[in-house]
Design a protein around this motif. Structure first.
Motif, PDB file in Angstrom:
ATOM      1  N   GLN A  57     -64.683 -68.696  12.274  1.00  0.00           N
ATOM      2  CA  GLN A  57     -63.592 -69.147  11.419  1.00  0.00           C
ATOM      3  C   GLN A  57     -63.495 -70.664  11.495  1.00  0.00           C
ATOM      4  N   SER A  58     -63.376 -71.309  10.343  1.00  0.00           N
ATOM      5  CA  SER A  58     -63.299 -72.770  10.314  1.00  0.00           C
ATOM      6  C   SER A  58     -62.245 -73.218   9.309  1.00  0.00           C
ATOM      7  N   ASP A  59     -61.770 -74.440   9.521  1.00  0.00           N
ATOM      8  CA  ASP A  59     -60.770 -75.029   8.632  1.00  0.00           C
ATOM      9  C   ASP A  59     -61.396 -75.387   7.296  1.00  0.00           C
ATOM     10  N   VAL A  60     -60.594 -75.335   6.247  1.00  0.00           N
ATOM     11  CA  VAL A  60     -61.003 -75.764   4.924  1.00  0.00           C
ATOM     12  C   VAL A  60     -60.241 -77.045   4.613  1.00  0.00           C
ATOM     13  N   ALA A  61     -60.928 -78.022   4.079  1.00  0.00           N
ATOM     14  CA  ALA A  61     -60.265 -79.273   3.701  1.00  0.00           C
ATOM     15  C   ALA A  61     -59.135 -78.975   2.719  1.00  0.00           C
ATOM     16  N   GLY A  62     -57.989 -79.515   2.969  1.00  0.00           N
ATOM     17  CA  GLY A  62     -56.850 -79.279   2.097  1.00  0.00           C
ATOM     18  C   GLY A  62     -55.986 -78.119   2.554  1.00  0.00           C
ATOM     19  N   GLY A  63     -56.401 -77.428   3.593  1.00  0.00           N
ATOM     20  CA  GLY A  63     -55.609 -76.338   4.147  1.00  0.00           C
ATOM     21  C   GLY A  63     -56.263 -74.990   3.980  1.00  0.00           C
ATOM     22  N   GLY A  64     -55.986 -74.135   4.897  1.00  0.00           N
ATOM     23  CA  GLY A  64     -56.533 -72.784   4.868  1.00  0.00           C
ATOM     24  C   GLY A  64     -57.675 -72.618   5.844  1.00  0.00           C
ATOM     25  N   THR A  65     -58.299 -71.483   5.745  1.00  0.00           N
ATOM     26  CA  THR A  65     -59.382 -71.154   6.658  1.00  0.00           C
ATOM     27  C   THR A  65     -60.484 -70.420   5.912  1.00  0.00           C
ATOM     28  N   GLN A  66     -61.676 -70.512   6.455  1.00  0.00           N
ATOM     29  CA  GLN A  66     -62.814 -69.811   5.887  1.00  0.00           C
ATOM     30  C   GLN A  66     -63.464 -69.025   7.019  1.00  0.00           C
ATOM     31  N   ALA A  67     -63.803 -67.785   6.768  1.00  0.00           N
ATOM     32  CA  ALA A  67     -64.418 -66.934   7.774  1.00  0.00           C
ATOM     33  C   ALA A  67     -65.823 -66.555   7.330  1.00  0.00           C
ATOM     34  N   THR A  68     -66.753 -66.638   8.277  1.00  0.00           N
ATOM     35  CA  THR A  68     -68.139 -66.278   8.021  1.00  0.00           C
ATOM     36  C   THR A  68     -68.574 -65.258   9.075  1.00  0.00           C
ATOM     37  N   ILE A  69     -69.257 -64.233   8.638  1.00  0.00           N
ATOM     38  CA  ILE A  69     -69.754 -63.209   9.554  1.00  0.00           C
ATOM     39  C   ILE A  69     -71.179 -63.565   9.954  1.00  0.00           C
ATOM     40  N   ALA A  70     -71.432 -63.535  11.266  1.00  0.00           N
ATOM     41  CA  ALA A  70     -72.755 -63.864  11.792  1.00  0.00           C
ATOM     42  C   ALA A  70     -73.125 -62.857  12.878  1.00  0.00           C
ATOM     43  N   LYS A  71     -74.404 -62.818  13.210  1.00  0.00           N
ATOM     44  CA  LYS A  71     -74.845 -61.978  14.325  1.00  0.00           C
ATOM     45  C   LYS A  71     -74.480 -62.672  15.626  1.00  0.00           C
ATOM     46  N   ALA A  72     -74.063 -61.874  16.609  1.00  0.00           N
ATOM     47  CA  ALA A  72     -73.697 -62.418  17.919  1.00  0.00           C
ATOM     48  C   ALA A  72     -74.934 -63.001  18.589  1.00  0.00           C
ATOM     49  N   SER A  73     -74.741 -64.058  19.373  1.00  0.00           N
ATOM     50  CA  SER A  73     -75.882 -64.738  20.000  1.00  0.00           C
ATOM     51  C   SER A  73     -76.577 -63.859  21.038  1.00  0.00           C
ATOM     52  N   GLN A  74     -75.825 -63.119  21.807  1.00  0.00           N
ATOM     53  CA  GLN A  74     -76.411 -62.201  22.797  1.00  0.00           C
ATOM     54  C   GLN A  74     -76.273 -60.782  22.254  1.00  0.00           C
ATOM     55  N   GLY A  75     -77.144 -60.429  21.310  1.00  0.00           N
ATOM     56  CA  GLY A  75     -77.021 -59.170  20.590  1.00  0.00           C
ATOM     57  C   GLY A  75     -77.232 -57.916  21.395  1.00  0.00           C
ATOM     58  N   THR A  76     -78.309 -57.847  22.156  1.00  0.00           N
ATOM     59  CA  THR A  76     -78.613 -56.623  22.890  1.00  0.00           C
ATOM     60  C   THR A  76     -79.051 -56.939  24.312  1.00  0.00           C
ATOM     61  N   SER A  77     -79.011 -55.902  25.115  1.00  0.00           N
ATOM     62  CA  SER A  77     -79.521 -56.008  26.482  1.00  0.00           C
ATOM     63  C   SER A  77     -80.214 -54.696  26.829  1.00  0.00           C
ATOM     64  N   ALA A  78     -81.024 -54.722  27.861  1.00  0.00           N
ATOM     65  CA  ALA A  78     -81.740 -53.523  28.287  1.00  0.00           C
ATOM     66  C   ALA A  78     -80.775 -52.566  28.979  1.00  0.00           C
ATOM     67  N   SER A  79     -80.895 -51.293  28.644  1.00  0.00           N
ATOM     68  CA  SER A  79     -80.050 -50.259  29.230  1.00  0.00           C
ATOM     69  C   SER A  79     -80.938 -49.085  29.630  1.00  0.00           C
ATOM     70  N   TYR A  80     -80.626 -48.459  30.743  1.00  0.00           N
ATOM     71  CA  TYR A  80     -81.439 -47.352  31.246  1.00  0.00           C
ATOM     72  C   TYR A  80     -81.012 -46.050  30.578  1.00  0.00           C
ATOM     73  N   GLN A  81     -81.882 -45.518  29.729  1.00  0.00           N
ATOM     74  CA  GLN A  81     -81.666 -44.237  29.056  1.00  0.00           C
ATOM     75  C   GLN A  81     -83.015 -43.534  28.931  1.00  0.00           C
ATOM     76  N   PRO A  82     -83.533 -42.998  30.027  1.00  0.00           N
ATOM     77  CA  PRO A  82     -84.881 -42.416  30.002  1.00  0.00           C
ATOM     78  C   PRO A  82     -85.031 -41.218  29.074  1.00  0.00           C
ATOM     79  N   SER A  83     -83.926 -40.568  28.706  1.00  0.00           N
ATOM     80  CA  SER A  83     -84.028 -39.396  27.823  1.00  0.00           C
ATOM     81  C   SER A  83     -84.154 -39.774  26.342  1.00  0.00           C
ATOM     82  N   ALA A  84     -83.950 -41.034  26.013  1.00  0.00           N
ATOM     83  CA  ALA A  84     -84.074 -41.469  24.620  1.00  0.00           C
ATOM     84  C   ALA A  84     -85.542 -41.381  24.190  1.00  0.00           C
TER      85      ALA A  84
END
Length: 136
Positions: A57-84
């Motif tokens: 979320q960032s400010d807009v010149a003149g007032g208000g806000t703008q929201a942008t959807i992005a992928k998270a920087s740390q998206g995934t991690s290794a998890s133990y699921q041997p049955s998968a």
């Protein structure tokens, strides 16, 4: 539309997007996939883990806000699921880094932000009506 109303509406839109992002993350928190190979590619036919989203979320010149959807920087991690069926030889899969407690907080922030901006919009409307009534 008045500048006050425009600012409030932009805040309400941002709050709605924040809720959508959080709901998507919660709904897909258990959507695991194959760990990428050393070169970053997925094994043939293996599913990809859900990439959590974040709202910027960032400010807009003149007032208000703008929201942008992005992928998270740390998206995934290794998890133990041997049955998968797509687990690697060590039984590891890629799991989304979704913190359910943080998502609950994000949903509460969205709720209160939306409500506050709705009150501002209502107050702006009431002020406009008062001004119009005074001119008549």
């Amino acid at each position: 539309m008045s500048p006050i109303a425009t600012i409030a509406v932009s805040g309400m839109k941002a709050a709605s997007q924040r809720l959508e992002v959080s709901a998507s993350n919660v709904a897909n928190a258990m959507s695991t996939g194959a760990l990428p190979n050393a070169d970053g590619t997925l094994p043939a036919g293996a599913p990809k883990a859900y990439d959590p989203l974040t709202l910027v979320q960032s400010d807009v010149a003149g007032g208000g806000t703008q929201a942008t959807i992005a992928k998270a920087s740390q998206g995934t991690s290794a998890s133990y699921q041997p049955s998968a069926p797509f687990a690697n030889k060590d039984g590891l899969v890629a799991a989304p880094n979704v913190d359910l407690a943080q998502e609950m907080i994000s949903q509460l922030v969205a709720k209160y932000s939306f409500a506050a901006n709705a009150r501002v919009l209502k107050a702006s409307d009431e002020m406009s009506r008062t001004v119009i009534d005074m001119k008549v």
